[in-house]
Each structure stands twice: as structure tokens, then as C-alpha cells.
Motif scaffolding. Structure first.
Motif, mmCIF file in Angstrom:
data_model
loop_
_atom_site.group_PDB
_atom_site.id
_atom_site.type_symbol
_atom_site.label_atom_id
_atom_site.label_comp_id
_atom_site.label_asym_id
_atom_site.label_seq_id
_atom_site.Cartn_x
_atom_site.Cartn_y
_atom_site.Cartn_z
ATOM 1 N N UNK A 173 1.428 -1.507 0.002
ATOM 2 C CA UNK A 173 -0.066 -0.007 0.032
ATOM 3 C C UNK A 173 0.715 1.253 0.243
ATOM 4 N N UNK A 174 0.917 2.369 -0.921
ATOM 5 C CA UNK A 174 1.673 3.057 -1.106
ATOM 6 C C UNK A 174 0.196 4.467 -0.574
ATOM 7 N N UNK A 175 0.456 5.358 0.233
ATOM 8 C CA UNK A 175 -0.194 6.078 1.126
ATOM 9 C C UNK A 175 -0.515 6.699 1.176
ATOM 10 N N UNK A 176 -1.390 8.125 1.435
ATOM 11 C CA UNK A 176 -1.132 9.171 1.255
ATOM 12 C C UNK A 176 -1.059 9.846 2.791
ATOM 13 N N UNK A 177 -0.928 11.016 3.695
ATOM 14 C CA UNK A 177 -1.342 11.063 5.105
ATOM 15 C C UNK A 177 -3.080 11.253 4.679
ATOM 16 N N UNK A 178 -3.410 11.418 4.211
ATOM 17 C CA UNK A 178 -5.354 11.007 4.588
ATOM 18 C C UNK A 178 -5.264 10.083 4.576
ATOM 19 N N UNK A 179 -5.036 9.264 3.945
ATOM 20 C CA UNK A 179 -5.242 7.852 3.700
ATOM 21 C C UNK A 179 -4.583 6.311 4.580
ATOM 22 N N UNK A 189 -0.165 0.116 9.952
ATOM 23 C CA UNK A 189 0.616 1.173 9.673
ATOM 24 C C UNK A 189 -0.190 2.436 10.640
ATOM 25 N N UNK A 190 0.936 2.895 10.313
ATOM 26 C CA UNK A 190 0.569 4.076 11.628
ATOM 27 C C UNK A 190 -0.612 5.107 10.880
ATOM 28 N N UNK A 191 -1.024 6.438 11.710
ATOM 29 C CA UNK A 191 -2.142 7.416 11.791
ATOM 30 C C UNK A 191 -1.029 8.469 11.370
ATOM 31 N N UNK A 192 -1.595 9.194 10.124
ATOM 32 C CA UNK A 192 -0.501 10.544 10.676
ATOM 33 C C UNK A 192 -1.478 11.934 9.522
ATOM 34 N N UNK A 193 -1.282 12.236 10.223
ATOM 35 C CA UNK A 193 -1.771 13.806 9.783
ATOM 36 C C UNK A 193 -1.802 14.565 8.866
ATOM 37 N N UNK A 194 -3.340 14.705 8.330
ATOM 38 C CA UNK A 194 -3.247 15.325 6.883
ATOM 39 C C UNK A 194 -2.154 16.104 6.207
ATOM 40 N N UNK A 195 -1.734 17.106 7.575
ATOM 41 C CA UNK A 195 -0.821 17.882 7.151
ATOM 42 C C UNK A 195 0.838 17.579 6.351
ATOM 43 N N UNK A 196 0.390 16.770 7.109
ATOM 44 C CA UNK A 196 1.980 15.975 7.477
ATOM 45 C C UNK A 196 3.177 16.129 5.922
ATOM 46 N N UNK A 197 4.223 16.270 5.304
ATOM 47 C CA UNK A 197 4.265 16.258 4.229
ATOM 48 C C UNK A 197 5.002 14.252 4.197
ATOM 49 N N UNK A 198 4.531 13.457 3.696
ATOM 50 C CA UNK A 198 5.410 12.647 3.431
ATOM 51 C C UNK A 198 4.154 11.375 3.041
ATOM 52 N N UNK A 199 5.065 10.660 2.530
ATOM 53 C CA UNK A 199 4.146 9.906 2.011
ATOM 54 C C UNK A 199 4.518 8.042 2.314
ATOM 55 N N UNK A 200 3.256 7.290 2.574
ATOM 56 C CA UNK A 200 3.165 6.059 3.636
ATOM 57 C C UNK A 200 3.578 4.058 2.278
ATOM 58 N N UNK A 201 4.443 3.636 3.614
ATOM 59 C CA UNK A 201 4.859 2.224 2.549
ATOM 60 C C UNK A 201 4.390 1.507 3.522
ATOM 61 N N UNK A 202 3.425 0.871 3.227
ATOM 62 C CA UNK A 202 2.773 -0.229 3.900
ATOM 63 C C UNK A 202 2.396 -1.662 3.348
ATOM 64 N N UNK A 270 -9.468 18.235 13.942
ATOM 65 C CA UNK A 270 -8.907 16.737 13.076
ATOM 66 C C UNK A 270 -8.627 16.091 14.833
ATOM 67 N N UNK A 271 -8.510 16.205 15.564
ATOM 68 C CA UNK A 271 -7.950 15.216 17.298
ATOM 69 C C UNK A 271 -9.024 14.986 17.706
ATOM 70 N N UNK A 272 -10.217 15.991 17.632
ATOM 71 C CA UNK A 272 -11.755 15.348 18.347
ATOM 72 C C UNK A 272 -12.077 14.852 17.586
ATOM 73 N N UNK A 273 -12.458 14.798 16.112
ATOM 74 C CA UNK A 273 -12.557 14.243 14.975
ATOM 75 C C UNK A 273 -12.162 12.475 14.994
ATOM 76 N N UNK A 274 -10.658 12.530 14.676
ATOM 77 C CA UNK A 274 -10.036 11.595 15.096
ATOM 78 C C UNK A 274 -10.764 10.662 16.594
ATOM 79 N N UNK A 275 -10.323 11.212 17.417
ATOM 80 C CA UNK A 275 -11.068 9.786 18.577
ATOM 81 C C UNK A 275 -11.962 10.248 18.629
ATOM 82 N N UNK A 276 -13.455 10.707 17.768
ATOM 83 C CA UNK A 276 -14.736 9.988 17.828
ATOM 84 C C UNK A 276 -14.666 8.483 17.000
ATOM 85 N N UNK A 277 -14.446 8.345 15.369
ATOM 86 C CA UNK A 277 -14.212 7.910 14.931
ATOM 87 C C UNK A 277 -13.446 6.684 14.852
ATOM 88 N N UNK A 278 -12.100 6.550 16.061
ATOM 89 C CA UNK A 278 -12.413 5.906 16.471
ATOM 90 C C UNK A 278 -12.284 4.887 17.836
#
Length: 285
Positions: A173-179, A189-202, A270-278
Motif C-alpha cells: 500500500x502506498x498511502x497519503x497521510x489522508x489515506x 500502518x500508523x496514523x499520519x496527520x493530513x498536514x504532514x508532508x510524507x508518503x506511507x509505504x505499508x 482534527x484530533x476530536x474527529x479522530x478520537x470520535x471516529x476511532x
């Protein structure tokens, strides 16, 4: 000049009824509405899915879950139209609000009381015998995985031309922070904040336990090939579009020049939304 609103709706009875009411409400306000029905990618496309994107859109409302949102992102393509998800699905990580607040939030947006946050997409190119066979984009992730009867794949991966490793796994899986909260999260894989400039390889179910998820800078180019012939291997972008691949095909993934302009509301964190959804709980004594 009248505002032109895009409306993308999940193909589900309740969402359609709410969309009918919402569209009527928008029209009563003198707005023009272009509506598109989202369908399951596994099903045949209906005529509703061929609605063309108007040249001038003020914003797009998406009534549905994450699959509907990803369908809407594909619809708007490279156009920098502000987009907001309204949760009608089960999880809705991409939704900024819920259906019970739809009219309230819409009023706020129509009064220009919102900001946008650009969130990165991935550009994907596939080559066969040196020729490009497909080009697309992904907002959540690019996935290479095997069918039910295929054996472990050997996925050769390069970063900016430098050999990284051969992943022996069910897929990659090649994912964006959103993904990072989508398939990658389910694969460990880890949870990455959407504003972190990176690409995740899982890797998906790697044979070697030391093959762990890896975060790389968003400026790199990732090149992927199957190191050996493996039948029943697929490349998919956001779970929406698939392409069968085999040894010799080359997949090139990099940051897209055109992000998605996500509408953000003043009262959302963002963190309130994340906590609620998880469904994370607070501390316990």
C-alpha cells in the motif's frame, strides 16, 4: 452571478431522499445544482455517473461515506473546487460534518465562512514495455495486491532510483497521510496527520516480520515492479479503478501537483474527529 453547487450522492435510499430535500433547499435559494449519483465501483456505470463537471463550481457537497467521497474526488479531477463530505456511511473519515448539521453547515459555507486545507494526492503512472498504459491519481492510496488464489508476491521497490527492498507480501500500500486511516491502518500502518508532508509505504501481510511500514518524504518518486511473474495481481487507486499487472510492468508513484481542497469548518478539530471516529476513550481511574 448565481452560485453553482455540485452534489454527489451515495446510491442509497436514505441519502437520496436527503439529497432531494437538500437540492430543493438550494434551488429555493436561487442556486444552480449539478447532481451526480455515486455507484459501487464493482457495478456497471449508470448514466448518472456520466454527468460532466461544470466549468464554474462554488463547491461540492458529498452525501455519503468515504467511498462516495473518493468517487467525488475522481469526478472533480484536477479542478481546485472546495469539497466537503457529509457523513451518511458507517465510518466517514473523510467527512467534515454529519447529516443532522447539513443545512446549518451549508448556510455557513454559502456565506463564505469557511477555509480550505489542501490535502495531497498521488500521481500514478503504469508502464508496459516502455510505454505508458495508464495514468491516474489517488487521494487515499495506491494498492498492489493479489487475488485469493495467488501466491506471495515479490514486489521490488525503489525510492528516487535507489533500491529499497523486495517485499515478499500479499501486497503493498502506498498511502497519503489522508489515506493512513484507510487500508493502511487495517494493515498495521500508523496514523499520519493530513498536514504532514510524507508518503506511507505499508506491506500487506509481509513474509518477513522486519518489513515494517515506512514513511518517506513527499518529494520522492517511488518505483514498483513485480520481481517475478505472479498471476492475479492488481493495481488499484482508491479502490475505484483497477488494472491487472504482471512482471515487467513498472508503476511510478509521486506527489501530484494538484491537491484536494478540503473545506474545513471553524468548530472542527482534527484530533476530536479522530478520537470520535476511532472511539478512543478518555483516561480511567
Amino acid at each position: 452571478m448565481k452560485k453553482h453547487i455540485g452534489l454527489v450522492v451515495k446510491d442509497e435510499a436514505h441519502a437520496i431522499r436527503q439529497a432531494d430535500r437538500f437540492e430543493g433547499w438550494l434551488v429555493e435559494k436561487g442556486l444552480t445544482v449539478t447532481r451526480r449519483q455515486s455507484t459501487d465501483p464493482a457495478k456497471k456505470k449508470s448514466q448518472a455517473t456520466t454527468v460532466h463537471l461544470p466549468t464554474e463550481l462554488f463547491c461540492v457537497f458529498v452525501l455519503g461515506g468515504d467511498g462516495t467521497f473518493l468517487s467525488a474526488v475522481r469526478w472533480i479531477g484536477d479542478c481546485q473546487v472546495p469539497i466537503i463530505g457529509v457523513k451518511f456511511g458507517e465510518v466517514g473519515f473523510l467527512a467534515e460534518t454529519t447529516e443532522d448539521r447539513l443545512l446549518e453547515v451549508a448556510e455557513t459555507i454559502l456565506n463564505n465562512q469557511f477555509t480550505t486545507r489542501p490535502q495531497m494526492r498521488l500521481q500514478v503512472q503504469a508502464y508496459r514495455n516502455g510505454e505508458e498504459i495508464t495514468r491516474g491519481s489517488a487521494f487515499n492510496d495506491v494498492v498492489i495486491n493479489k487475488g485469493a488464489l495467488a501466491r506471495l508476491a515479490r514486489i521490488r521497490t525503489h525510492i528516487d532510483g535507489q533500491f529499497l527492498t523486495d517485499y515478499r507480501a500479499d501486497g503493498l500500500i502506498i498511502a497519503t497521510p489522508t489515506g493512513s486511516t484507510a487500508y493502511s491502518l487495517a494493515a498495521g500502518g500508523p496514523i499520519i496527520h493530513p498536514s504532514v508532508p510524507g508518503i506511507l509505504i505499508t506491506p500487506i501481510c509481509p513474509f518477513t516480520l522486519t518489513n515494517r511500514p515506512l514513511m518517506v518524504p513527499d518529494a520522492v518518486t517511488i518505483k514498483i515492479q513485480l520481481a517475478e511473474s505472479t498471476s492475479d495481481m492488481m493495481l488499484t487507486c482508491d479502490g475505484q479503478v483497477g488494472l491487472k499487472i504482471d512482471q515487467g510492468d513498472t508503476i511510478v508513484i509521486s506527489k501530484s501537483a494538484t491537491p484536494v481542497q478540503m473545506i474545513t469548518l471553524p468548530d472542527q478539530n482534527y484530533f476530536d474527529v479522530l478520537k470520535a471516529k476511532l472511539r478512543w476513550s478518555g483516561s480511567r481511574v
